[in-house]
Design a protein around this motif. Structure first.
Motif, PDB file in Angstrom:
ATOM      1  N   GLU A 165      -0.367  -4.534   8.409  1.00  0.00           N
ATOM      2  CA  GLU A 165       0.249  -4.928   7.135  1.00  0.00           C
ATOM      3  C   GLU A 165       1.529  -5.721   7.358  1.00  0.00           C
ATOM      4  N   PRO A 187       1.068 -11.770   5.499  1.00  0.00           N
ATOM      5  CA  PRO A 187       2.026 -12.199   4.469  1.00  0.00           C
ATOM      6  C   PRO A 187       2.133 -11.108   3.406  1.00  0.00           C
ATOM      7  N   PRO A 188       3.298 -10.973   2.762  1.00  0.00           N
ATOM      8  CA  PRO A 188       3.503  -9.882   1.803  1.00  0.00           C
ATOM      9  C   PRO A 188       2.436  -9.776   0.717  1.00  0.00           C
ATOM     10  N   ASP A 189       1.962 -10.894   0.196  1.00  0.00           N
ATOM     11  CA  ASP A 189       0.948 -10.810  -0.861  1.00  0.00           C
ATOM     12  C   ASP A 189      -0.370 -10.268  -0.321  1.00  0.00           C
ATOM     13  N   VAL A 190      -0.727 -10.591   0.908  1.00  0.00           N
ATOM     14  CA  VAL A 190      -1.942 -10.074   1.529  1.00  0.00           C
ATOM     15  C   VAL A 190      -1.754  -8.597   1.869  1.00  0.00           C
ATOM     16  N   ALA A 225       0.089  -6.408   0.372  1.00  0.00           N
ATOM     17  CA  ALA A 225       0.006  -5.614  -0.848  1.00  0.00           C
ATOM     18  C   ALA A 225      -1.439  -5.416  -1.263  1.00  0.00           C
ATOM     19  N   ALA A 226      -2.244  -6.478  -1.134  1.00  0.00           N
ATOM     20  CA  ALA A 226      -3.659  -6.381  -1.492  1.00  0.00           C
ATOM     21  C   ALA A 226      -4.394  -5.419  -0.551  1.00  0.00           C
ATOM     22  N   GLN A 242      -3.845  -1.879  -1.480  1.00  0.00           N
ATOM     23  CA  GLN A 242      -4.493  -1.425  -2.723  1.00  0.00           C
ATOM     24  C   GLN A 242      -5.932  -1.031  -2.513  1.00  0.00           C
TER      25      GLN A 242
END
Length: 160
Positions: A146, A150-153, A155-156, A159
């Motif tokens: 993680e 990248p931060p958006d990946v 976070a996904a 989830q």
């Protein structure tokens, strides 16, 4: 009757910080920091290219490169490590290695770690410590994956 604690970051962190505090207390008289001890451990087997050392310590401690360069500088200034070419045929990247004094200090740190480990893990069943090691290794791998994304990946991924 108490229930077993839930394995989570808080429980893992408490174990880490308690153990680290014991190590820091043991190494304080030796004049080295926790980060320097980790750097000594990486250097103990032999010379390593400086960039490889920096990568290894940044990925282990989760610190930036300037922090690692400072650790290396402190070890060199203390006469515990050297930076340069080990042989005239070394080309390219400077290497870092322990001096004789560095190896001696590493031995003293290793002895302290062995004592701490013996006291903390003495009566724990081998099968339980093996399971804990496997679980914590997997948690570390997942967290590192993680952190590498990248931060958006990341976070996904979290989830799922």
């Amino acid at each position: 009757m108490s229930t077993a604690p839930t394995l989570n970051g808080q429980v893992i962190g408490q174990a880490h910080y308690a153990t680290r505090a014991l190590l820091e207390r043991a190494i304080a008289p030796l004049g080295v920091s926790f980060g320097q001890v980790l750097t000594l451990n990486v250097l103990a087997p032999g010379a390593i290219e400086r960039t490889g050392l920096v990568h290894r310590i940044t990925s282990t401690l989760k610190v930036d490169e300037p922090t690692v360069h400072t650790l290396i500088t402190h070890l060199v200034d203390a006469g515990l490590a050297q930076v340069g070419d080990r042989t005239p045929t070394d080309a390219g990247e400077p290497q870092v290695w322990l001096t004789d004094t560095g190896h001696t200090l590493h031995g003293r740190v290793s002895d302290a770690v062995t004592g701490i480990t013996a006291r903390l893990y003495a009566d724990l069943p081998t099968d339980e410590t093996s399971t804990a090691a496997r679980v914590l290794t997997l948690v570390t791998q997942r967290a590192n994956a993680e952190l590498a994304a990248p931060p958006d990946v990341a976070a996904a991924v979290g989830q799922k």
